[in-house]
Design an enzyme around this catalytic site. Structure first.
Site, PDB file in Angstrom:
ATOM      1  N   THR A 102       4.218  -7.632  -7.180  1.00  0.00           N
ATOM      2  CA  THR A 102       4.787  -8.278  -6.084  1.00  0.00           C
ATOM      3  C   THR A 102       4.298  -9.534  -5.821  1.00  0.00           C
ATOM      4  OG1 THR A 102       5.589  -6.325  -4.993  1.00  0.00           O
ATOM      5  CG2 THR A 102       6.102  -8.311  -3.435  1.00  0.00           C
ATOM      6  N   CYS A 117       2.823  -3.235   1.715  1.00  0.00           N
ATOM      7  CA  CYS A 117       3.657  -3.882   1.165  1.00  0.00           C
ATOM      8  C   CYS A 117       4.234  -4.849   2.263  1.00  0.00           C
ATOM      9  CB  CYS A 117       5.253  -3.904   1.169  1.00  0.00           C
ATOM     10  SG  CYS A 117       4.114  -3.061  -0.943  1.00  0.00           S
TER      11      CYS A 117
HETATM   12  N1  LIG Z   1       3.254   0.272  -2.860  1.00  0.00           N
HETATM   13  C1  LIG Z   1       4.343   0.104  -2.672  1.00  0.00           C
HETATM   14  O1  LIG Z   1       5.142   0.891  -1.694  1.00  0.00           O
HETATM   15  C2  LIG Z   1       4.830  -0.724  -3.685  1.00  0.00           C
HETATM   16  C3  LIG Z   1       6.263  -1.204  -3.873  1.00  0.00           C
HETATM   17  C4  LIG Z   1       6.371  -2.088  -4.487  1.00  0.00           C
HETATM   18  C5  LIG Z   1       4.987  -3.374  -5.057  1.00  0.00           C
HETATM   19  N2  LIG Z   1       4.723  -3.212  -4.354  1.00  0.00           N
HETATM   20  C6  LIG Z   1       3.239  -3.949  -5.268  1.00  0.00           C
HETATM   21  O2  LIG Z   1       1.987  -3.332  -6.511  1.00  0.00           O
HETATM   22  C7  LIG Z   1       1.631  -3.786  -6.283  1.00  0.00           C
HETATM   23  C8  LIG Z   1       0.674  -2.600  -6.852  1.00  0.00           C
HETATM   24  O3  LIG Z   1       0.894  -1.588  -5.479  1.00  0.00           O
HETATM   25  P1  LIG Z   1       0.101  -0.661  -4.983  1.00  0.00           P
HETATM   26  O4  LIG Z   1       0.513   0.543  -4.161  1.00  0.00           O
HETATM   27  O5  LIG Z   1       0.352   0.786  -6.601  1.00  0.00           O
HETATM   28  O6  LIG Z   1      -1.377  -0.662  -5.405  1.00  0.00           O
HETATM   29  P2  LIG Z   1      -2.790   0.117  -5.699  1.00  0.00           P
HETATM   30  O7  LIG Z   1      -4.368  -0.657  -4.771  1.00  0.00           O
HETATM   31  O8  LIG Z   1      -2.583   1.164  -5.140  1.00  0.00           O
HETATM   32  O9  LIG Z   1      -2.911   0.401  -7.139  1.00  0.00           O
HETATM   33  C9  LIG Z   1      -3.674  -0.892  -7.754  1.00  0.00           C
HETATM   34  C10 LIG Z   1      -4.393  -0.113  -8.472  1.00  0.00           C
HETATM   35  O10 LIG Z   1      -4.970  -1.585  -9.496  1.00  0.00           O
HETATM   36  C11 LIG Z   1      -6.583  -0.882 -10.107  1.00  0.00           C
HETATM   37  N3  LIG Z   1      -6.227  -2.764 -10.554  1.00  0.00           N
HETATM   38  C12 LIG Z   1      -6.519  -3.778  -9.966  1.00  0.00           C
HETATM   39  N4  LIG Z   1      -7.457  -4.222 -10.844  1.00  0.00           N
HETATM   40  C13 LIG Z   1      -7.602  -3.523 -12.370  1.00  0.00           C
HETATM   41  C14 LIG Z   1      -7.832  -4.618 -13.818  1.00  0.00           C
HETATM   42  N5  LIG Z   1      -8.036  -5.444 -13.998  1.00  0.00           N
HETATM   43  N6  LIG Z   1      -7.376  -3.438 -14.473  1.00  0.00           N
HETATM   44  C15 LIG Z   1      -7.012  -1.972 -14.550  1.00  0.00           C
HETATM   45  N7  LIG Z   1      -6.867  -1.811 -12.911  1.00  0.00           N
HETATM   46  C16 LIG Z   1      -6.763  -2.795 -12.531  1.00  0.00           C
HETATM   47  C17 LIG Z   1      -7.223  -0.249  -8.594  1.00  0.00           C
HETATM   48  O11 LIG Z   1      -8.042  -0.378  -9.211  1.00  0.00           O
HETATM   49  C18 LIG Z   1      -5.670  -0.053  -7.951  1.00  0.00           C
HETATM   50  O12 LIG Z   1      -6.281   1.536  -8.415  1.00  0.00           O
HETATM   51  C19 LIG Z   1       1.103  -4.695  -5.737  1.00  0.00           C
HETATM   52  O13 LIG Z   1       1.604  -5.820  -5.871  1.00  0.00           O
HETATM   53  C20 LIG Z   1       2.481  -4.366  -4.325  1.00  0.00           C
HETATM   54  O14 LIG Z   1       2.807  -5.304  -3.644  1.00  0.00           O
HETATM   55  C21 LIG Z   1       3.638  -2.095  -4.075  1.00  0.00           C
END
Ligand SMILES: NC(=O)c1ccc[n+]([C@@H]2O[C@H](COP(=O)([O-])OP(=O)(O)OC[C@H]3O[C@@H](n4cnc5c(N)ncnc54)[C@H](O)[C@@H]3O)[C@@H](O)[C@H]2O)c1
Length: 460
Positions: free
Chosen positions: A127, A271
């Site tokens: 997002t 979020c």
């Molecule tokens: N959690 C939810 O319910 C949800 C729902 C819809 C959208 N989102 C969006 O999705 C995105 C991810 O959310 P999430 O909850 O999965 O986050 P998260 O923190 O669980 O996962 C993100 C992952 O990305 C990895 N990462 C960061 N930089 C990296 C790189 N350069 N190379 C490789 N890996 C890397 C981190 O180590 C981490 O494990 C966010 O933008 C969030 O707003 C989340």
């Protein structure tokens, strides 16, 4: 086709597991810089808990679903790269506390540009603020000689706790792309992936900016409904109305609808808060301070609801909780997940510890170390952690407690032996239902003094 997903988190892991499971001809590589997280994805103890996730991962892992840390290799081999990294709220600098921190997005884009040897479709799954695709395109084209990239926006609408069902049968898939023929071809490629299991009429295609903005707006509308009903819960308590009766009465109006009208101690999750703050910040950036203030109030109402709940515990317990044991049932921000980010329980617990209470917590899925990390992150002085006790059952937490509060709507709390819990607590035994989960009249009959959100005293 070969897909790479950068980021094996709450979104990347489940989303890619579903794609792999529904598209056996596509190779899916989920990569992350976090070794521990990847090791957990390759083990029997997945790093996140979601009903149905284990089965989907076990069915595809090692066949066409691979979790590893070779980020550059996976990008190089991919036709489509999903960027699924975190986009937390900025902690410092311009926009601190409101704007999205895009450092992980930028780093991912630079890595893609560095290692790509041919054309690729880059998909924003994270997002992000509206018009981020423009920044991505600029970074990609300035840093790559060979690459020809199409950037698409494909926000994720899954809800934690029901992620697998949401992914399997989504209300809609949203894909935004450039209006050029190349852009539209990229959109159709991504449509063809989802179309393996999602009907074409449920796949909406738009321009890039509409898609990027729609995700923020969807979360803002959802959060706004919770803050709206929570604001009314306070009025119900003051007037003798019952918030569940009001919610039912208004929710049967087909223009309003019944969903997301459950009053509670306040919303949490990674979020809602960050996305609404980000939307508000964007409005200010684009010269719309009135719109910014309107959305910011959604967050202020949520903060007020959390602190109102804690203050009610303190005032009900005769204005002091110093040295008293208070049981908190639930730590996750909602049931059926182990995610604790921005959970209301963190703030209620922190404030009770600051009031010098002893807090006994039980949650069926959350690691005790995570609870401690959450409290420190929320600003609790480390020495006060000595007054936190993490228990392995609700009954143990409530034993010898002056008050018990329900903070997560885990189903198991409904069927606890409330009679023996009542017996084990100090009297009067106070129960604070932050989710309106329990049978309040049965609890009152047992002898509890029950305080529920939005339940005014109709007789007074
Ligand atoms: N959690 C939810 O319910 C949800 C729902 C819809 C959208 N989102 C969006 O999705 C995105 C991810 O959310 P999430 O909850 O999965 O986050 P998260 O923190 O669980 O996962 C993100 C992952 O990305 C990895 N990462 C960061 N930089 C990296 C790189 N350069 N190379 C490789 N890996 C890397 C981190 O180590 C981490 O494990 C966010 O933008 C969030 O707003 C989340």
């Amino acid at each position: 086709m070969n897909i790479c997903c950068i980021g094996a988190g709450y979104v990347g892991g489940p989303t890619m597991a579903m794609i792999a499971s529904r598209c056996p001809d596509i190779q899916v590589n989920v990569v992350d810089v976090n070794d521990e997280r990847i090791a957990a994805w390759n083990s029997d103890e997945l790093p996140i808990f979601e009903p149905g996730l284990d089965e989907i991962v076990q069915g595809a892992r090692g066949k066409n679903l691979h979790f590893h840390t070779r980020v550059e290799d996976a990008i190089r081999d991919a036709d489509i790269v999903f960027v699924c990294v975190g986009t937390p709220t900025k902690a410092a600098g311009i926009g601190a506390g409101r704007a999205a921190d895009l450092r992980y997005i930028e780093l991912a884009a630079r890595t893609i540009a560095k290692v790509s040897e041919g054309p690729k479709i880059i998909v924003e799954k994270s997002t992000i603020p509206v018009r981020t695709a423009e920044a991505l395109r600029t970074i990609l084209s300035a840093n790559s000689e060979s690459g020809h990239f199409q950037v698409l926006s494909n926000p994720e609408f899954l809800a934690e706790g029901t992620a697998m069902a949401d992914l399997d049968n989504p209300d809609r898939i949203l894909i935004g792309g450039e209006t050029t023929p190349e852009g539209q071809a990229a959109v159709e490629t991504l449509v063809s992936v989802y179309n393996n299991w999602v009907p074409r009429e449920n796949i909406i295609t738009t321009n890039l900016w509409s898609s990027e903005l729609s995700k923020l707006v969807a979360n803002a509308f959802l959060a706004q409904r919770i803050s709206s009903i929570n604001s009314i819960s306070a009025l119900c308590e003051a007037t003798g109305a019952d918030v569940d009766e009001v919610a039912n009465a208004i929710g049967t109006d087909s223009r309003i609808g019944p969903k997301f009208l459950k009053a509670s101690v306040g919303f949490g999750g990674s979020c809602f808060q960050k996305d609404v703050l980000n939307l508000s910040y964007l409005c200010e950036h684009f010269g719309l301070p009135e719109v910014a203030a309107y959305w910011k109030q959604v967050i202020e109402m949520n903060d007020w609801q959390k602190s109102r709940f804690t203050k009610n515990i303190v005032s009900t317990l005769f204005n002091t909780v110093t040295g008293k044991r208070i049981a908190l049932l639930g730590w996750a921000f909602k049931k059926d997940t182990n995610d604790t980010r921005e959970s209301a329980a963190i703030y209620v617990c922190r404030d009770l510890l600051l009031e010098e209470a002893t807090v006994a917590v039980y949650d069926p899925k959350v690691d005790p170390e995570q609870m401690k990390r959450d409290l420190l992150y929320a600003g609790l002085p480390e020495n006060l952690l000595d007054n936190l006790e993490v228990c392995d059952s609700a009954t143990a937490a409530a034993n010898q407690a002056h008050g018990t509060a329900v903070l997560t709507e885990w189903d198991e709390f409904k069927t606890l032996d409330w009679n023996s819990i009542h017996e084990s607590m100090f009297k009067p035994a106070f129960l604070f239902d932050g989710r309106n989960l329990l049978d309040h009249s049965a609890l009152t009959t047992i002898g509890f003094n029950v305080y529920a959100i939005g339940k005014g005293d109709a007789e007074s």
